[in-house]
Design an enzyme around this catalytic site. Structure first.
Site, PDB file in Angstrom:
ATOM      1  CD  GLU A   1       7.240   1.349  11.716  1.00 48.38           C
ATOM      2  OE1 GLU A   1       7.107   0.313  11.045  1.00 48.38           O
ATOM      3  OE2 GLU A   1       6.297   2.166  11.902  1.00 48.38           O
TER       4      GLU A   1
ATOM      5  CG  PHE B   1       6.221  -3.451  -3.674  1.00 54.68           C
ATOM      6  CD1 PHE B   1       6.627  -2.804  -2.521  1.00 54.68           C
ATOM      7  CD2 PHE B   1       5.394  -4.560  -3.555  1.00 54.68           C
ATOM      8  CE1 PHE B   1       6.237  -3.255  -1.275  1.00 54.68           C
ATOM      9  CE2 PHE B   1       5.006  -5.016  -2.301  1.00 54.68           C
ATOM     10  CZ  PHE B   1       5.437  -4.360  -1.159  1.00 54.68           C
TER      11      PHE B   1
ATOM     12  CG  HIS C   1       4.556   4.152   7.616  1.00 56.70           C
ATOM     13  ND1 HIS C   1       4.592   2.823   7.285  1.00 56.70           N
ATOM     14  CD2 HIS C   1       4.910   4.222   8.926  1.00 56.70           C
ATOM     15  CE1 HIS C   1       4.968   2.117   8.352  1.00 56.70           C
ATOM     16  NE2 HIS C   1       5.164   2.948   9.361  1.00 56.70           N
TER      17      HIS C   1
ATOM     18  NE  ARG D   1      -2.337  -0.263   8.945  1.00 54.83           N
ATOM     19  CZ  ARG D   1      -1.385  -0.643   8.079  1.00 54.83           C
ATOM     20  NH1 ARG D   1      -0.130  -0.193   8.218  1.00 54.83           N
ATOM     21  NH2 ARG D   1      -1.661  -1.420   7.095  1.00 54.83           N
TER      22      ARG D   1
ATOM     23  CB  THR E   1      -2.074  -0.792   1.246  1.00 53.91           C
ATOM     24  OG1 THR E   1      -1.952  -1.328   2.564  1.00 53.91           O
ATOM     25  CG2 THR E   1      -0.697  -0.523   0.670  1.00 53.91           C
TER      26      THR E   1
ATOM     27  CE1 TYR F   1       7.179   1.037   4.413  1.00 52.05           C
ATOM     28  CE2 TYR F   1       8.422   2.865   3.496  1.00 52.05           C
ATOM     29  CZ  TYR F   1       7.255   2.367   4.049  1.00 52.05           C
ATOM     30  OH  TYR F   1       6.156   3.187   4.228  1.00 52.05           O
TER      31      TYR F   1
ATOM     32  CG  ASN G   1       0.531   4.246   0.223  1.00 48.85           C
ATOM     33  OD1 ASN G   1       1.535   4.841   0.570  1.00 48.85           O
ATOM     34  ND2 ASN G   1       0.279   2.996   0.563  1.00 48.85           N
TER      35      ASN G   1
ATOM     36  NE  ARG H   1      -1.919   4.489   2.987  1.00 43.55           N
ATOM     37  CZ  ARG H   1      -1.469   3.429   3.631  1.00 43.55           C
ATOM     38  NH1 ARG H   1      -2.309   2.464   4.002  1.00 43.55           N
ATOM     39  NH2 ARG H   1      -0.187   3.301   3.912  1.00 43.55           N
TER      40      ARG H   1
ATOM     41  CE  LYS I   1       3.992   5.572   2.802  1.00 40.32           C
ATOM     42  NZ  LYS I   1       3.676   4.302   2.107  1.00 40.32           N
TER      43      LYS I   1
HETATM   44  P1  ATP Z   1       2.792   1.413   5.161  1.00 39.08           P
HETATM   45  O1  ATP Z   1       3.703   0.362   5.765  1.00 39.08           O
HETATM   46  O2  ATP Z   1       3.524   2.397   4.282  1.00 39.08           O
HETATM   47  O3  ATP Z   1       1.921   2.076   6.198  1.00 39.08           O
HETATM   48  P2  ATP Z   1       0.881  -0.587   4.490  1.00 39.08           P
HETATM   49  O4  ATP Z   1       1.213  -1.147   5.830  1.00 39.08           O
HETATM   50  O5  ATP Z   1      -0.532  -0.208   4.228  1.00 39.08           O
HETATM   51  O6  ATP Z   1       1.771   0.685   4.186  1.00 39.08           O
HETATM   52  P3  ATP Z   1       2.636  -2.538   3.325  1.00 39.08           P
HETATM   53  O7  ATP Z   1       2.175  -3.859   2.874  1.00 39.08           O
HETATM   54  O8  ATP Z   1       3.398  -2.440   4.606  1.00 39.08           O
HETATM   55  O9  ATP Z   1       1.357  -1.579   3.344  1.00 39.08           O
HETATM   56  O10 ATP Z   1       3.490  -1.906   2.143  1.00 39.08           O
HETATM   57  C1  ATP Z   1       4.414  -0.855   2.409  1.00 39.08           C
HETATM   58  C2  ATP Z   1       4.366   0.146   1.289  1.00 39.08           C
HETATM   59  O11 ATP Z   1       4.885  -0.460   0.110  1.00 39.08           O
HETATM   60  C3  ATP Z   1       2.959   0.612   0.892  1.00 39.08           C
HETATM   61  O12 ATP Z   1       2.470   1.646   1.686  1.00 39.08           O
HETATM   62  C4  ATP Z   1       3.199   1.072  -0.527  1.00 39.08           C
HETATM   63  O13 ATP Z   1       3.782   2.387  -0.533  1.00 39.08           O
HETATM   64  C5  ATP Z   1       4.215   0.066  -1.016  1.00 39.08           C
HETATM   65  N1  ATP Z   1       3.536  -1.032  -1.720  1.00 39.08           N
HETATM   66  C6  ATP Z   1       2.850  -2.059  -1.166  1.00 39.08           C
HETATM   67  N2  ATP Z   1       2.344  -2.878  -2.104  1.00 39.08           N
HETATM   68  C7  ATP Z   1       2.736  -2.361  -3.289  1.00 39.08           C
HETATM   69  C8  ATP Z   1       2.549  -2.728  -4.642  1.00 39.08           C
HETATM   70  N3  ATP Z   1       1.847  -3.822  -4.980  1.00 39.08           N
HETATM   71  N4  ATP Z   1       3.093  -1.945  -5.602  1.00 39.08           N
HETATM   72  C9  ATP Z   1       3.813  -0.838  -5.293  1.00 39.08           C
HETATM   73  N5  ATP Z   1       4.034  -0.427  -4.025  1.00 39.08           N
HETATM   74  C10 ATP Z   1       3.499  -1.171  -3.039  1.00 39.08           C
HETATM   75 MG    MG Z   2       3.160  -1.541   6.477  1.00 39.80          MG
END
Ligand code: ATP
Ligand code: MG
Length: 138
Positions: A127, A58, A116, A86, A92, A50, A113, A103, A10
């Site tokens: 994706e 968010f 992805h 993962r 996350t 997304y 973070n 992370r 990212k």
């Molecule tokens: P990713 O899909 O990026 O691998 P993830 O699967 O661990 O992350 P998701 O729940 O899919 O988490 O959320 C997607 C992305 O949205 C997160 O990686 C983060 O960048 C952002 N995000 C998630 N929760 C929050 C939050 N509470 N506040 C701000 N940003 C958030």
């Molecule tokens: Mg995700």
């Protein structure tokens, strides 16, 4: 031969100069790179990627962040790729990520973070195809 997952390094991580270290850690963990490119997402493309989160509070912050600078997209191959990746990236929220995870090492906050990782085999294929055409996938 294994199955595939998809990752994005990212904008926070590319900005801080962590691209090489993160790719090295991914390779050391046994993932083969099957596609790789650096690009700058438009807000529109970041929002599309997304889209599953568009109702979340968010979402606009996420779209703005993901289009704030260049990213590195990659398709990765390994046995059990989705789950193992993962595990390698950690939770996350980096505050909850296990020691040694990408992370934990490189992320500053739940929003910014570092990486992805796909959450299922089917999403990994969707994706990967979002970022790479067939000629770019090996
Ligand atoms: P990713 O899909 O990026 O691998 P993830 O699967 O661990 O992350 P998701 O729940 O899919 O988490 O959320 C997607 C992305 O949205 C997160 O990686 C983060 O960048 C952002 N995000 C998630 N929760 C929050 C939050 N509470 N506040 C701000 N940003 C958030
Ligand atoms: Mg995700």
């Amino acid at each position: 031969m294994g199955n595939k997952t998809f990752t994005i390094i990212k904008p926070d991580a590319t900005r801080k100069g962590h691209t090489g270290a993160i790719l090295a850690q991914i390779n050391s963990a046994g993932f083969k790179i099957a596609a790789l490119k650096m690009l700058h997402l438009s807000a529109e493309k970041a929002g599309e990627f997304y889209a599953v989160h568009r109702e979340r509070p968010f979402y606009s912050e996420l779209v703005e962040f993901m289009s704030s600078g260049p990213v590195v997209a990659a398709i990765l191959e390994k046995q059990n790729a989705v789950e193992d990746f993962r595990t390698l990236i950690g939770a996350t929220n980096p505050a909850q990520a296990a020691e040694g995870t990408i992370r934990k090492l490189y992320a500053a906050s739940i929003g910014e973070n570092a990486v992805h990782g796909s959450d299922s085999n089917s999403n990994a294929l969707i994706e990967g195809d979002f970022f790479f055409n067939k000629l770019e996938q090996f």
